[in-house]
Each structure stands twice: as structure tokens, then as C-alpha cells.
Enzyme design. Sequence first.
Site, PDB file in Angstrom:
ATOM      1  N   LEU A  91       0.851  -1.132   0.092  1.00 22.79           N
ATOM      2  CA  LEU A  91      -0.139  -0.058   0.019  1.00 22.79           C
ATOM      3  C   LEU A  91       0.746   1.299   0.039  1.00 22.79           C
ATOM      4  O   LEU A  91       1.986   1.268   0.635  1.00 22.79           O
ATOM      5  CB  LEU A  91      -0.903   0.152   1.072  1.00 22.79           C
ATOM      6  CG  LEU A  91      -1.818  -1.304   1.264  1.00 22.79           C
ATOM      7  CD1 LEU A  91      -2.681  -1.053   2.536  1.00 22.79           C
ATOM      8  CD2 LEU A  91      -2.694  -1.545   0.116  1.00 22.79           C
ATOM      9  N   ARG A 139       0.496  -9.061  23.412  1.00 24.63           N
ATOM     10  CA  ARG A 139       1.130  -8.468  24.560  1.00 24.63           C
ATOM     11  C   ARG A 139       0.637  -7.176  24.778  1.00 24.63           C
ATOM     12  O   ARG A 139       0.081  -6.585  23.893  1.00 24.63           O
ATOM     13  CB  ARG A 139       2.374  -8.548  24.473  1.00 24.63           C
ATOM     14  CG  ARG A 139       2.994  -7.885  23.046  1.00 24.63           C
ATOM     15  CD  ARG A 139       4.453  -7.845  22.896  1.00 24.63           C
ATOM     16  NE  ARG A 139       4.957  -7.348  21.576  1.00 24.63           N
ATOM     17  CZ  ARG A 139       4.425  -5.953  21.316  1.00 24.63           C
ATOM     18  NH1 ARG A 139       4.439  -4.842  22.082  1.00 24.63           N
ATOM     19  NH2 ARG A 139       5.014  -5.811  19.844  1.00 24.63           N
TER      20      ARG A 139
HETATM   21  P1  ADP Z   1       6.522  -6.132  12.037  1.00 23.68           P
HETATM   22  O1  ADP Z   1       5.892  -7.377  12.594  1.00 23.68           O
HETATM   23  O2  ADP Z   1       8.001  -6.351  11.555  1.00 23.68           O
HETATM   24  O3  ADP Z   1       6.173  -4.918  12.999  1.00 23.68           O
HETATM   25  P2  ADP Z   1       4.206  -5.496  10.353  1.00 23.68           P
HETATM   26  O4  ADP Z   1       3.453  -6.467   9.443  1.00 23.68           O
HETATM   27  O5  ADP Z   1       3.452  -4.905  11.343  1.00 23.68           O
HETATM   28  O6  ADP Z   1       5.807  -6.234  10.770  1.00 23.68           O
HETATM   29  O7  ADP Z   1       4.824  -4.027   9.323  1.00 23.68           O
HETATM   30  C1  ADP Z   1       5.463  -3.164  10.073  1.00 23.68           C
HETATM   31  C2  ADP Z   1       5.285  -1.929   9.022  1.00 23.68           C
HETATM   32  O8  ADP Z   1       5.555  -2.402   7.855  1.00 23.68           O
HETATM   33  C3  ADP Z   1       3.949  -1.227   8.968  1.00 23.68           C
HETATM   34  O9  ADP Z   1       3.488  -0.546   9.983  1.00 23.68           O
HETATM   35  C4  ADP Z   1       4.116  -0.507   7.652  1.00 23.68           C
HETATM   36  O10 ADP Z   1       4.770   0.606   7.780  1.00 23.68           O
HETATM   37  C5  ADP Z   1       4.906  -1.396   6.742  1.00 23.68           C
HETATM   38  N1  ADP Z   1       3.957  -2.323   5.899  1.00 23.68           N
HETATM   39  C6  ADP Z   1       3.724  -3.645   6.284  1.00 23.68           C
HETATM   40  N2  ADP Z   1       2.867  -4.404   5.259  1.00 23.68           N
HETATM   41  C7  ADP Z   1       2.697  -3.359   4.374  1.00 23.68           C
HETATM   42  C8  ADP Z   1       2.196  -3.317   3.243  1.00 23.68           C
HETATM   43  N3  ADP Z   1       1.266  -4.371   2.721  1.00 23.68           N
HETATM   44  N4  ADP Z   1       1.896  -2.050   2.539  1.00 23.68           N
HETATM   45  C9  ADP Z   1       2.805  -1.054   2.711  1.00 23.68           C
HETATM   46  N5  ADP Z   1       3.427  -0.785   3.994  1.00 23.68           N
HETATM   47  C10 ADP Z   1       3.488  -2.077   4.852  1.00 23.68           C
END
Ligand code: ADP
Length: 450
Positions: free
Chosen positions: A204, A292
Site C-alpha cells: 500500500l 502482549r
Molecule cells: P512487524 O511485525 O515487523 O512490525 P508489520 O507487518 O507490522 O511488521 O509491518 C510493519 C510496518 O511495515 C507497517 O507498520 C508498515 O509501515 C509497513 N508495512 C507492512 N506491510 C505493508 C503493506 N502491505 N503495505 C505497505 N506497508 C506495509
Amino acid sequence: MFDTVLIANRGEVALRVQRACRTLGLRTVAVHSAADRDAPHVRHADIALWIGPAAARRSYLDQAAILFAAEVSGAGAIHPGYGFLSENADFAERVEAAGRVFIGPSPESIRTLGNKIAARRAMRDAGVPCVPGSDAALPDDADLLGELADRIGYPVILKAAGGGGGRGMRVVRDGSGLADALALTREEARQAFCNADVYLEKFLLHPRHVEIQVLADQHGQVVWLGSRDCSLQRRHQKVLEEAPAPGIAAETIQAIGTRCVAACRRIGYRGVGTFEFLVEDGAFCFIEMNTRLQVEHCVTEMTTGIDLVQQQIRVARGERLALAQDAIRQRGHAFECRINAEDPETFAPAPGRITGWELPGGPGVRVDSHAGAGTVVSPYYDSLIAKLVVHGDTRAEALARLRVALDEMRVGGIETNLDLHRRIVRDPDFEAGGVDIHHLEHRLAQERGA
Ligand code: ADP
């Protein structure tokens, strides 16, 4: 039920958990490394046990040492805080096998939700909207892989099923780099997370990071406690959070909150948890669930008036939730600034001895911190030294209070990101509300170019 809680953590969260335990009349056991001998939560604990040298691997991550400390101190429960062992299903299992209570979800929930592919599947089955993507680990077959990515549409992001902390992700702009990117991500995932499974999501371009806090007891009752916006990030690390997420219609948030509750019931979730979403053009897309307490839980506490850690401990004791969903309201607005010991230019951690420490005050101001004048910020751990949390009746009032509080706060002897926060709260786009996850990095790039 237990009357003594071992806190398997350090820093501000150890103190936060200890305060909740003490207000509930519970005894506390602090386990600490050689670096944390003089920490406030160690001083306040009923029992303090030294479990190893400064390196976390040999102290706060040493499961056997912590389990042994629980045994000798007679702690009936272990609170893992956040980070360290908080999302380690094997540790939760060992705590339970030793006849103690792990203050958190069941090991099965931690395991399922810690695998992002399994979590996506569980959420989709429960009717929680996910980012368009693959529902299983990716095949190596180039044709199948290409077809899958074409169907989802470029750009896509490859993500490690076992990933966390912003690692194990790679953006792919078109088909030509896909197979190589998969091979690289797979190898990194194998090494970093001992799990070579990788999946794919649509990348995205301008999303916001919005999350929903939930709380569940062991008797099937679940509530959601409003939203938080954590879009202000640098390298996928949260810098400043707020609650509620600004500019999103109450009905939209309500609909998502209700789905999160339904998902918790379906998977038999217990304890506190956070559903993280990317929100683009008004659409919520689930990315992961954190099983958590989170660093930013305080903005939910300030707006709902509910002590989340106390609730977390109560449900772990088997109590029924005394909170009814229709009585839960987010009142006013709250912000949290993560104050880190770090170099203002490079953002590298900047450990050292704090020589000056002046805290802000006044209505609606809360500082959660284990630090003070004389504290040595250790290079071994996270650089967070304080969380400045501010509440107001409106977002504008909270922001005005936050500006004053940041101006009042002084930390001497080490470098911090206080100045970064002072600039953020004067940024017109941030003041307007609803910036996306790239906003802060764009702003920093502009500053560097200026
Ligand atoms: P982690 O477990 O390492 O924190 P996340 O899946 O929560 O990984 O993703 C961390 C960050 O990466 C998100 O807050 C966003 O900034 C970016 N991100 C993750 N997935 C997407 C996606 N499909 N499109 C755009 N940005 C993404």
C-alpha cells in the site's frame, strides 16, 4: 490464585507492571541483570534476584534463570512486559508446565498469531479484512509465483511469516525482480526467524497505521477499547502515537472493533491484544496481531480511564471482566512521545550517564520512566528512557499541552530525540491530523535537503 508476580523485564515497563501489581496488593519479584542493580523497580520489589550479566541473552532472555527465580521466590505468576520473552510461545508453555500463570494469552494463541500467515488465515475466517495477498507460504515455482503477484498487482511486499520488529520485508515493484527477491527474503527469514516461509501482500502506497486494543477474560467475554494511530514512524519504528485515530468516522471504527472482538471469541483469545491495520482510502486492512501489552497502551488508558495492566492481571487471575462494552468510551484525546537516548542526526542509540532531569507537569501530563539524574543508560538495551503522555478534552488541547510539556522537559548529559518531538508537534500536517506512515521520513528528508 497467585499473590506474587515475577516481572521478567526491565526499564519503564517493569516499573509500570510493578505499580499495577502493588495497587492490586500483590507482592512483586524483580529479576535483573548486572546493569540494572539500581533500577527503581528493583529497589521497590519485595524480592530482587540477580539473574545474569548485562547481555539480554544471558539475563532477560534466559528462560531457565527466570523459571528458577520464580521457583525460589514462590512467584505464582510471571508478567513478561513487552519485548524480550513476551511473545515467546515456548516460554509461556514452560511457565505453565511449571504450574505457574503466564500473564498473557495461551501458548497456542501466541504461536498461531505469531505466524503471520496463520494469523491472516484466522482473521480472514473471522471476517476481519486483510491486505490483499497470498493465504499460504509462497512456492518457489517462478510461474506460479508470477501468476500470484500479477493477480494481486504490483507493487507487492514479500514478508517473512515469522518476521517482526520491522525486519524480514522486501518491496517488489515489478515481475522482473520477484524470484530473486523471494530467494533473498527466504534466506534472511531462515537465518533471522528460523522459518523460511514467506508470503506476499499488496504494497500500500499511502496507508496510516491504526490499531485496535482488545481485552478478553477466560470466560469468553471480550471488549475493545478504541483506536490508536501510530503512523508517525521511522524505519517502521513508532515514534509518537495518539488515541483515538483522528479523522476516522466513529461508525467505521466501531465496525472494525466489533469484528476484532468476534475474532477474539472465535480463537478463544485471552488477555490484552492489539490488532494492527493499515488504513488507506478509508479501508481497514489487517497486518498483524500483537499478543502482549504494547508500549503505547498509555494513550488508551488516558482516553478510556481504564488501567490496562491491572485488567490484564485480573483476567490472568481468572476474574470475569467487570467492563461492559457500552460503558467504554474514549474521552478526549491523548498523545505519547517515545523519548529515546539517541543521536539527533544519525538516530543511533546514545547511551551514557544522565546528569540533568527535569520533568514537565500540570493537568493531563503523565511521564512513565525508570530514569532520572544519575541513571546510566546502558548500551545493552532499547534506548527508550521515558514516555511522555498527555491528555486533553480535545486533540487541540492535548497538542497544546504536549508542546508545553516538551518545552519543559530537560535531559542533560546524553543526547535525546526531544528536539525531534518538538519539531513534530509544530508541523502543520501533523497538527491537521491523519498523516500517513511515510510522513515523518519525508519530513526528515526535506529537513536534510534544506
Ligand atoms: P512487524 O511485525 O515487523 O512490525 P508489520 O507487518 O507490522 O511488521 O509491518 C510493519 C510496518 O511495515 C507497517 O507498520 C508498515 O509501515 C509497513 N508495512 C507492512 N506491510 C505493508 C503493506 N502491505 N503495505 C505497505 N506497508 C506495509
